[in-house]
Design a protein around this motif. Structure first.
Motif, PDB file in Angstrom:
ATOM      1  N   SER A 188     -10.952   3.647   5.599  1.00  0.00           N
ATOM      2  CA  SER A 188     -10.759   2.831   4.388  1.00  0.00           C
ATOM      3  C   SER A 188     -10.370   3.700   3.210  1.00  0.00           C
ATOM      4  O   SER A 188      -9.475   3.346   2.432  1.00  0.00           O
ATOM      5  CB  SER A 188     -12.037   2.082   4.016  1.00  0.00           C
ATOM      6  OG  SER A 188     -12.466   1.327   5.088  1.00  0.00           O
ATOM      7  N   GLN A 248      -3.626   7.166  11.862  1.00  0.00           N
ATOM      8  CA  GLN A 248      -3.012   6.718  10.604  1.00  0.00           C
ATOM      9  C   GLN A 248      -1.684   7.431  10.391  1.00  0.00           C
ATOM     10  O   GLN A 248      -1.559   8.325   9.545  1.00  0.00           O
ATOM     11  CB  GLN A 248      -3.969   6.988   9.436  1.00  0.00           C
ATOM     12  CG  GLN A 248      -5.201   6.105   9.418  1.00  0.00           C
ATOM     13  CD  GLN A 248      -4.855   4.638   9.169  1.00  0.00           C
ATOM     14  OE1 GLN A 248      -3.875   4.322   8.487  1.00  0.00           O
ATOM     15  NE2 GLN A 248      -5.641   3.740   9.732  1.00  0.00           N
ATOM     16  N   ASP A 256       1.544   4.887  -2.493  1.00  0.00           N
ATOM     17  CA  ASP A 256       2.778   4.393  -1.895  1.00  0.00           C
ATOM     18  C   ASP A 256       3.312   5.329  -0.805  1.00  0.00           C
ATOM     19  O   ASP A 256       4.517   5.528  -0.667  1.00  0.00           O
ATOM     20  CB  ASP A 256       3.833   4.175  -2.994  1.00  0.00           C
ATOM     21  CG  ASP A 256       4.813   3.081  -2.592  1.00  0.00           C
ATOM     22  OD1 ASP A 256       4.453   2.269  -1.718  1.00  0.00           O
ATOM     23  OD2 ASP A 256       5.936   3.069  -3.131  1.00  0.00           O
ATOM     24  N   ASP A 271       0.779   0.020   9.846  1.00  0.00           N
ATOM     25  CA  ASP A 271      -0.204  -1.052   9.812  1.00  0.00           C
ATOM     26  C   ASP A 271      -1.312  -0.798  10.833  1.00  0.00           C
ATOM     27  O   ASP A 271      -1.355  -1.443  11.875  1.00  0.00           O
ATOM     28  CB  ASP A 271       0.535  -2.370  10.100  1.00  0.00           C
ATOM     29  CG  ASP A 271      -0.380  -3.557   9.870  1.00  0.00           C
ATOM     30  OD1 ASP A 271      -1.426  -3.377   9.218  1.00  0.00           O
ATOM     31  OD2 ASP A 271      -0.054  -4.645  10.372  1.00  0.00           O
ATOM     32  N   LEU A 291       2.628   4.402   4.937  1.00  0.00           N
ATOM     33  CA  LEU A 291       1.563   4.079   5.893  1.00  0.00           C
ATOM     34  C   LEU A 291       2.057   3.090   6.934  1.00  0.00           C
ATOM     35  O   LEU A 291       2.912   2.269   6.649  1.00  0.00           O
ATOM     36  CB  LEU A 291       0.430   3.371   5.148  1.00  0.00           C
ATOM     37  CG  LEU A 291      -0.758   4.131   4.615  1.00  0.00           C
ATOM     38  CD1 LEU A 291      -1.761   3.137   4.045  1.00  0.00           C
ATOM     39  CD2 LEU A 291      -1.413   4.959   5.716  1.00  0.00           C
ATOM     40  N   ARG A 333      -6.735   4.935   3.636  1.00  0.00           N
ATOM     41  CA  ARG A 333      -5.751   3.858   3.471  1.00  0.00           C
ATOM     42  C   ARG A 333      -5.688   3.380   2.020  1.00  0.00           C
ATOM     43  O   ARG A 333      -4.608   3.100   1.502  1.00  0.00           O
ATOM     44  CB  ARG A 333      -6.060   2.689   4.406  1.00  0.00           C
ATOM     45  CG  ARG A 333      -5.738   2.989   5.854  1.00  0.00           C
ATOM     46  CD  ARG A 333      -5.801   1.760   6.729  1.00  0.00           C
ATOM     47  NE  ARG A 333      -4.750   0.786   6.447  1.00  0.00           N
ATOM     48  CZ  ARG A 333      -3.506   0.861   6.893  1.00  0.00           C
ATOM     49  NH1 ARG A 333      -3.156   1.870   7.660  1.00  0.00           N
ATOM     50  NH2 ARG A 333      -2.616  -0.064   6.588  1.00  0.00           N
ATOM     51  N   GLY A 334      -6.844   3.323   1.377  1.00  0.00           N
ATOM     52  CA  GLY A 334      -6.879   2.892  -0.027  1.00  0.00           C
ATOM     53  C   GLY A 334      -6.038   3.817  -0.890  1.00  0.00           C
ATOM     54  O   GLY A 334      -5.139   3.375  -1.622  1.00  0.00           O
ATOM     55  N   TYR A 335      -6.289   5.107  -0.790  1.00  0.00           N
ATOM     56  CA  TYR A 335      -5.538   6.086  -1.589  1.00  0.00           C
ATOM     57  C   TYR A 335      -4.062   6.088  -1.202  1.00  0.00           C
ATOM     58  O   TYR A 335      -3.183   6.119  -2.050  1.00  0.00           O
ATOM     59  CB  TYR A 335      -6.105   7.496  -1.402  1.00  0.00           C
ATOM     60  CG  TYR A 335      -7.285   7.808  -2.285  1.00  0.00           C
ATOM     61  CD1 TYR A 335      -7.129   7.990  -3.663  1.00  0.00           C
ATOM     62  CD2 TYR A 335      -8.565   7.959  -1.749  1.00  0.00           C
ATOM     63  CE1 TYR A 335      -8.216   8.290  -4.468  1.00  0.00           C
ATOM     64  CE2 TYR A 335      -9.655   8.261  -2.548  1.00  0.00           C
ATOM     65  CZ  TYR A 335      -9.476   8.426  -3.901  1.00  0.00           C
ATOM     66  OH  TYR A 335     -10.546   8.720  -4.690  1.00  0.00           O
ATOM     67  N   ALA A 336      -3.799   6.091   0.107  1.00  0.00           N
ATOM     68  CA  ALA A 336      -2.414   6.192   0.568  1.00  0.00           C
ATOM     69  C   ALA A 336      -1.590   5.000   0.092  1.00  0.00           C
ATOM     70  O   ALA A 336      -0.419   5.140  -0.263  1.00  0.00           O
ATOM     71  CB  ALA A 336      -2.377   6.312   2.090  1.00  0.00           C
ATOM     72  N   GLN A 337      -2.237   3.820   0.075  1.00  0.00           N
ATOM     73  CA  GLN A 337      -1.537   2.639  -0.422  1.00  0.00           C
ATOM     74  C   GLN A 337      -1.250   2.773  -1.909  1.00  0.00           C
ATOM     75  O   GLN A 337      -0.133   2.512  -2.364  1.00  0.00           O
ATOM     76  CB  GLN A 337      -2.381   1.374  -0.180  1.00  0.00           C
ATOM     77  CG  GLN A 337      -1.822   0.517   0.945  1.00  0.00           C
ATOM     78  CD  GLN A 337      -2.908  -0.255   1.698  1.00  0.00           C
ATOM     79  OE1 GLN A 337      -4.041  -0.378   1.229  1.00  0.00           O
ATOM     80  NE2 GLN A 337      -2.550  -0.764   2.856  1.00  0.00           N
ATOM     81  N   ALA A 338      -2.251   3.231  -2.648  1.00  0.00           N
ATOM     82  CA  ALA A 338      -2.071   3.410  -4.095  1.00  0.00           C
ATOM     83  C   ALA A 338      -0.969   4.426  -4.386  1.00  0.00           C
ATOM     84  O   ALA A 338      -0.231   4.302  -5.356  1.00  0.00           O
ATOM     85  CB  ALA A 338      -3.390   3.843  -4.720  1.00  0.00           C
TER      86      ALA A 338
END
Ligand SMILES: *Cc1c(COP(=O)(O)O)cnc(C)c1O
Length: 392
Positions: free
Chosen positions: A301, A322, A311, A316, A314, A304-309
């Motif tokens: 989590s 990951q 951009d 699915d 990533l 993924r949280g940081y990586a999404q922020a």
């Protein structure tokens, strides 16, 4: 052309395509900090998802079993290589995965080749997800059955193919967690399709066992598929369990059929009993150190949280795998090398392991990692992103 010339030309072509593979040589145990040629690297590329490969209880179990059984198993299981340590592990694996019985194989590759060869011949059909592990694909080809590859995770495509097929027996094989993508197959849907079309479902849970489901009971238990719905379950001991080897679990009849007919079971030496004993210790740790699965989920989590922020590209995936999609093989290699220069190991996965133009960095998280280590990885990725190496 002589052999040397033929091979040199092929090797040169691999280099030219940025597909050449190189091994790093490690010193010391598998753990989050790996030593190689005098330098320490933070490792985000192993399959030791629970951080058990160097666990003191596994080492102790192996040492103690080596005192009892020695090192080599001495023969194949059917000759005199099947020890009490192997038998005890088989019972525990069956219980853990909610199956009637289990039988050990010497590796996951051999289990897949063995199962498919034992169950199918040229009058049969084998249906595989396009992104299945090479061992399932090779097993399908070797079995002589007609091999069809359906669209990734597409139960509808599978159903249409099953309907059209005139094969005597139909077997559907899928990775439960895809090894280079990290996503999970739609297992309940696949099981329904198999039931409707009278096909046999085989799950390769190499990346699910130990990680998914209660106490890491695996992907089948996680989604509630019983032995009738998912009759052929394959798991490995070399990933989350931190050891070596594999097994097939299912009904008593299925296991007996493996013992009688699976050539890669019959014609190979049993794994060392001490490895079986260490695997049993690993299975026990799934219960006694359940914090490992929970910690791994937290890291997933967090990452993924940081990586999404940030951009980052990533994929699915809800699992420990990951990957960051890069596309071009040469660039994937460049990024992997740049990370290595910063003291971080992440392998660039390139064709033919993955489809053309889908080279990627296969990042894996483990329960051995700390939050700080994951943050270090993200910081390094941030730097490469600023240099434009990670943009699509
Ligand atoms: C690693 C892997 C295997 C092979 O298992 P080994 O024990 O390493 O031979 C089989 N299937 C999948 C999906 C894998 O990731």
């Amino acid at each position: 052309m002589n052999l040397e010339q033929v091979l040199q030309a092929r090797l040169q072509q691999r280099r030219d395509q940025s597909l050449y593979r190189q091994r790093i040589t490690t010193a010391g145990p598998q753990q989050t900090v790996l030593r190689s040629q005098g330098r320490d690297y933070l490792c985000f590329t192993s399959n030791d998802y629970l951080g058990l490969a160097n666990h003191p209880q596994l080492i102790a179990a192996m040492q103690s079993a080596a005192q009892t059984y020695g090192v080599g198993s001495g023969a194949s299981h059917l000759v005199c290589g099947h020890s009490e340590a192997h038998a005890e592990l088989e019972l525990a694996l069956a219980k853990h995965t909610g199956r009637s019985r289990a039988v050990l194989f010497s590796s996951g590759y051999m289990a897949n080749v063995g199962v498919l060869g034992a169950l199918l011949d040229k009058t049969d059909g084998v249906f595989e997800d396009r992104l299945n592990h090479a061992s399932l694909l090779d097993g399908g080809l070797l079995s002589g059955a007609r091999l069809q590859r359906y669209r990734h995770n597409d139960a509808e495509d599978l159903q249409q193919r099953l309907r059209k097929s005139k094969a005597r027996h139909k077997l559907v094989a899928t990775d439960s967690v895809f090894s280079m993508d990290g996503d999970i197959a739609p297992l309940s849907q696949l099981a329904q399709v198999c039931q409707a079309e009278n096909a046999w479902l085989m799950l390769d849970d190499a990346h699910g066992l130990g990680v998914l489901g209660p106490q890491g009971a695996g992907a089948a238990v996680a989604v509630g598929l019983n032995e009738e719905q998912a009759p052929i379950y394959m798991g490995t001991l070399g990933k989350a369990l931190g050891c070596y080897g594999a097994f097939v679990a299912g009904s008593d009849t299925l296991v007996e059929a493996m013992v009688q007919f699976a050539r890669s079971y019959i014609y190979t030496t049993a794994i060392p009993p001490a490895v079986a004993a260490a695997s049993l210790a690993a299975l026990n740790l799934l219960h006694t150190e359940a914090w490992r699965q929970a910690h791994l989920q937290q890291l997933i989590s967090l990452f993924r949280g940081y990586a999404q922020a940030m951009d980052l590209p990533l994929m699915d995936s809800p699992t420990a795998i990951q990957p960051l999609m890069i596309g071009d093989a040469n660039r994937a290699l460049q990024v992997s090398q740049a990370l290595q220069d910063m003291g971080i190991l992440v392998t660039a996965i390139r064709p033919p392991t993955v489809p053309a133009n889908s080279a990627r960095l296969r990042i894996t998280l483990t329960a051995g990692h700390s939050q700080t280590q994951v943050e270090q990885l993200l910081e390094a990725l941030g730097k490469l992103q600023q240099q434009g190496l990670l943009s699509p």
